[in-house]
Design a protein around this motif. Structure first.
Motif, PDB file in Angstrom:
ATOM      1  N   GLY A 102       0.831  -1.207   0.000  1.00 57.84           N
ATOM      2  CA  GLY A 102       0.000   0.000   0.000  1.00 57.84           C
ATOM      3  C   GLY A 102       0.861   1.251   0.000  1.00 57.84           C
ATOM      4  N   ILE A 103       1.886   1.235   0.841  1.00 56.88           N
ATOM      5  CA  ILE A 103       2.780   2.396   0.921  1.00 56.88           C
ATOM      6  C   ILE A 103       3.493   2.601  -0.412  1.00 56.88           C
ATOM      7  N   GLU A 104       3.958   1.496  -0.981  1.00 53.84           N
ATOM      8  CA  GLU A 104       4.650   1.579  -2.270  1.00 53.84           C
ATOM      9  C   GLU A 104       3.718   2.147  -3.351  1.00 53.84           C
ATOM     10  N   PHE A 105       2.461   1.723  -3.305  1.00 54.37           N
ATOM     11  CA  PHE A 105       1.505   2.267  -4.274  1.00 54.37           C
ATOM     12  C   PHE A 105       1.362   3.778  -4.082  1.00 54.37           C
ATOM     13  N   ILE A 106       1.193   4.198  -2.829  1.00 54.13           N
ATOM     14  CA  ILE A 106       1.002   5.632  -2.559  1.00 54.13           C
ATOM     15  C   ILE A 106       2.195   6.438  -3.067  1.00 54.13           C
ATOM     16  N   ILE A 107       3.391   5.929  -2.807  1.00 57.00           N
ATOM     17  CA  ILE A 107       4.582   6.651  -3.244  1.00 57.00           C
ATOM     18  C   ILE A 107       4.595   6.816  -4.762  1.00 57.00           C
ATOM     19  N   ARG A 108       4.324   5.722  -5.457  1.00 56.49           N
ATOM     20  CA  ARG A 108       4.370   5.802  -6.920  1.00 56.49           C
ATOM     21  C   ARG A 108       3.224   6.641  -7.475  1.00 56.49           C
ATOM     22  N   PHE A 109       2.073   6.516  -6.845  1.00 54.67           N
ATOM     23  CA  PHE A 109       0.924   7.304  -7.293  1.00 54.67           C
ATOM     24  C   PHE A 109       1.187   8.796  -7.040  1.00 54.67           C
ATOM     25  N   TYR A 110       1.789   9.073  -5.896  1.00 55.81           N
ATOM     26  CA  TYR A 110       2.093  10.475  -5.569  1.00 55.81           C
ATOM     27  C   TYR A 110       3.100  11.067  -6.564  1.00 55.81           C
ATOM     28  N   ARG A 111       4.095  10.267  -6.915  1.00 62.02           N
ATOM     29  CA  ARG A 111       5.081  10.755  -7.896  1.00 62.02           C
ATOM     30  C   ARG A 111       4.408  11.072  -9.232  1.00 62.02           C
ATOM     31  N   LEU A 112       3.469  10.212  -9.599  1.00 68.39           N
ATOM     32  CA  LEU A 112       2.727  10.446 -10.842  1.00 68.39           C
ATOM     33  C   LEU A 112       1.891  11.722 -10.721  1.00 68.39           C
ATOM     34  N   LEU A 113       1.270  11.873  -9.557  1.00 70.44           N
ATOM     35  CA  LEU A 113       0.451  13.053  -9.288  1.00 70.44           C
ATOM     36  C   LEU A 113       1.283  14.325  -9.409  1.00 70.44           C
ATOM     37  N   LYS A 114       2.449  14.311  -8.794  1.00 70.01           N
ATOM     38  CA  LYS A 114       3.336  15.478  -8.857  1.00 70.01           C
ATOM     39  C   LYS A 114       3.823  15.688 -10.277  1.00 70.01           C
ATOM     40  N   GLY A 115       4.147  14.574 -10.941  1.00 71.24           N
ATOM     41  CA  GLY A 115       4.610  14.646 -12.323  1.00 71.24           C
ATOM     42  C   GLY A 115       3.595  15.358 -13.197  1.00 71.24           C
ATOM     43  N   SER A 116       2.321  15.101 -12.933  1.00 71.62           N
ATOM     44  CA  SER A 116       1.279  15.701 -13.771  1.00 71.62           C
ATOM     45  C   SER A 116       1.199  17.211 -13.573  1.00 71.62           C
ATOM     46  N   THR A 117       1.801  17.717 -12.493  1.00 67.26           N
ATOM     47  CA  THR A 117       1.808  19.175 -12.327  1.00 67.26           C
ATOM     48  C   THR A 117       3.058  19.792 -12.966  1.00 67.26           C
ATOM     49  N   ILE A 118       3.999  18.941 -13.337  1.00 65.25           N
ATOM     50  CA  ILE A 118       5.222  19.452 -13.967  1.00 65.25           C
ATOM     51  C   ILE A 118       5.180  19.277 -15.488  1.00 65.25           C
ATOM     52  N   TYR A 119       4.742  18.114 -15.920  1.00 69.07           N
ATOM     53  CA  TYR A 119       4.809  17.779 -17.351  1.00 69.07           C
ATOM     54  C   TYR A 119       3.418  17.719 -17.969  1.00 69.07           C
ATOM     55  N   ASP A 120       3.364  17.861 -19.297  1.00 65.58           N
ATOM     56  CA  ASP A 120       2.063  17.621 -19.910  1.00 65.58           C
ATOM     57  C   ASP A 120       1.898  16.129 -20.168  1.00 65.58           C
ATOM     58  N   GLN A 121       0.670  15.773 -20.477  1.00 66.66           N
ATOM     59  CA  GLN A 121       0.299  14.356 -20.467  1.00 66.66           C
ATOM     60  C   GLN A 121       1.055  13.506 -21.486  1.00 66.66           C
ATOM     61  N   LYS A 122       1.581  14.163 -22.510  1.00 66.43           N
ATOM     62  CA  LYS A 122       2.268  13.381 -23.539  1.00 66.43           C
ATOM     63  C   LYS A 122       3.745  13.189 -23.238  1.00 66.43           C
ATOM     64  N   ASN A 123       4.191  13.816 -22.186  1.00 64.64           N
ATOM     65  CA  ASN A 123       5.619  13.752 -21.869  1.00 64.64           C
ATOM     66  C   ASN A 123       6.052  12.321 -21.529  1.00 64.64           C
TER      67      ASN A 123
END
Ligand SMILES: [Fe+2]
Ligand SMILES: [Fe+2]
Length: 495
Positions: free
Chosen positions: A31-52
């Protein structure tokens, strides 16, 4: 379970995580591992556009763990209840090393009023990416966000992803947006400074103290730190010489609370810790002004007077009936904060005793704040990296080793307000530390531009950002600089 109508109840069965002696509990680790990876994706979406390219990479990491979880656990359901995250109905323990990222995830969800997130079956990459952009695109503090999300998922035919509303408890205080939260944190900070002033002056004139007010304020500080640690830590990190004692007292309370919550001190005790931090130097009210405010170096004799403040503080606290049940905690703070872990500090003890947990935490907070800030006789403070280095060096002697680790981790290797030189030859000031312990050297930085004879605020950049092609990071910190040498007022960048 997620209810399609959006009405969510408490987790069916609330199970406490039992950590077997051979190591960590596997399901919650997933569960923790999922949250970490999901959070990174979440943050990524505020930095990059979806096609990046980076988004693909982050989404793939996330999909992999979702697959693993569904295979071994049959379901993946996260539920937020107050300050806790439940993974498949087991409460996740927010251990210190993962604290910041779990907490950051919790906040991201809470501020959008999303209290449940579930995956029933294998989800596709495009689905996941769309969903994450929908999620980060939501307005803050809108109660019906989950309905909008559900609708969007439905129209797109995404059946694998479920969301639910955040459960609201009447006694829970704040669901405000980030700006309101910042304002609130600042208010708490400055109110606390006034309170310390009031109490210290009250002690001198032996007035009755308003303990209830102090308690309420520290409760507010605890809430504030739990929701938005960076504003209060930022305020604490601002170097300011006016009213040293008052600022110092509030900062120690803030560092102690922030450290305490990571070390697992229960919420209801955190405000007591804050109180003990706030008044650890209360004994200084009995130290003559000439010594307390002396600009030059203290003589040996003056030092020995100065050193009595721990004992004087203990006496003052013991003499005040108003503190009631809080007294013991307050005494721990006042008496122990210069004792040191190996008891080689002061006051000298005739009998061995153990330094209390609160005492140890206040010792660290006090040490850090005293050195990081300029004062009358120390115009140029040490850079925090030096102090953190010193703390690590004195770990096990002056400080509790386990707490040092948590403290250093909490402040990051580049604490808020650090002036840094980047590989692009730009300068910047750290305005937000990284929650991700694997990217601890990649905070968010406000660039500093030099024009017309002075330094000015530039844009804020995220050092996690990769360059085109995702081969390397766009910016990397080369070294830290001393803001005094450049005449940069760090406070302006943090506020
Ligand atoms: Fe002290
Ligand atoms: Fe102090």
């Amino acid at each position: 379970m997620v209810d399609r109508k959006g009405e969510v109840g408490k987790p069916d069965v609330v199970r406490e995580e039992k950590v077997p002696s051979d190591g960590d509990h596997r399901p919650t680790q997933l569960g923790i591992e999922f949250i970490i990876r999901f959070y990174r994706l979440l943050k990524g979406s505020t930095i990059y556009d979806q096609k990046n390219f980076m988004i693909d990479r982050l989404a793939q990491d996330c999909l992999q763990i979702i697959g693993d979880i569904l295979k071994s656990e049959k379901q993946l359901l996260l539920k937020i209840v107050r300050d806790n995250i439940f993974f498949n109905n087991i409460r996740i323990q927010m251990k210190a090393d993962k604290y910041a990222i779990l907490r950051a995830f919790l906040q991201e969800m809470r501020k959008r009023w999303i209290g449940e997130l579930g995956f029933d079956e294998k989800v596709g990459g495009d689905e996941l990416k769309d969903f994450v952009y929908l999620l980060t695109g939501l307005d803050e503090n809108v109660e019906s966000n989950y309905l909008y999300l559900k609708k969007q998922l439905e129209t797109r035919g995404f059946k694998a992803i479920n969301v639910g509303k955040l459960e609201f408890f009447k006694d829970e205080e704040i669901y405000v947006d980030s700006e309101d939260q910042k304002r609130y944190s600042k208010e708490v900070y400055f109110k606390s400074i006034n309170l310390v002033k009031e109490v210290m002056e009250g002690v001198k004139s032996q007035k009755m103290l308003n303990v209830r007010k102090a308690k309420r304020l520290m409760q507010n500080a605890v809430n504030s730190i739990m929701q938005d640690e960076s504003t209060l830590l930022g305020l604490a990190n601002i170097k300011n010489y006016d009213d040293y004692t008052f600022n110092h007292s509030v900062n120690v309370a803030i560092y102690a609370i922030a450290l305490g919550q990571r070390a697992g001190v229960p919420k209801k005790h955190l405000s007591h810790l804050g109180m003990a931090g706030l008044f650890h130097d209360i004994g200084k009210t009995r130290i003559p002004k000439e010594i307390l405010n002396k600009t030059g170096k203290l003589t040996a004799e003056e030092w020995s007077v100065m050193r009595t403040h721990s004992l004087l503080g203990t006496e003052i606290v013991m003499g005040m009936k108003e503190w009631g049940e809080l007294s013991t905690r307050m005494i721990d703070g006042a008496f122990e904060h210069h004792l040191k872990y190996d008891l080689t500090g002061y006051p000298r003890l005739t009998r061995k005793k153990k330094v209390s947990l609160f005492g140890k935490m206040i010792t660290l907070a006090d040490f850090y704040d005293a050195l990081v800030r300029p004062r009358v006789y120390n115009r140029f403070p040490f850079l925090s990296e030096k102090i953190l280095g010193f703390m690590l060096e004195r770990s096990g002697k002056d400080f509790d080793p386990a707490l040092v680790k948590i403290f250093v981790n909490m402040l990051g290797i580049f604490p808020l307000g650090t002036l840094v030189l980047l590989n692009t030859n730009e300068m910047g000031i750290v305005v937000q530390t990284s929650e991700d312990s694997e990217l601890i050297d990649r905070p968010r930085v406000c660039l500093v531009h030099y024009s017309d004879g002075e330094y000015r605020k530039g844009e804020i950049v995220d050092l996690r950002e990769m360059d085109e092609g995702a081969k390397d990071f766009k910016w990397t910190i080369v070294k830290t600089l001393d803001p005094n040498e450049y005449n940069i007022n760090v406070a302006e960048y943090l506020m």
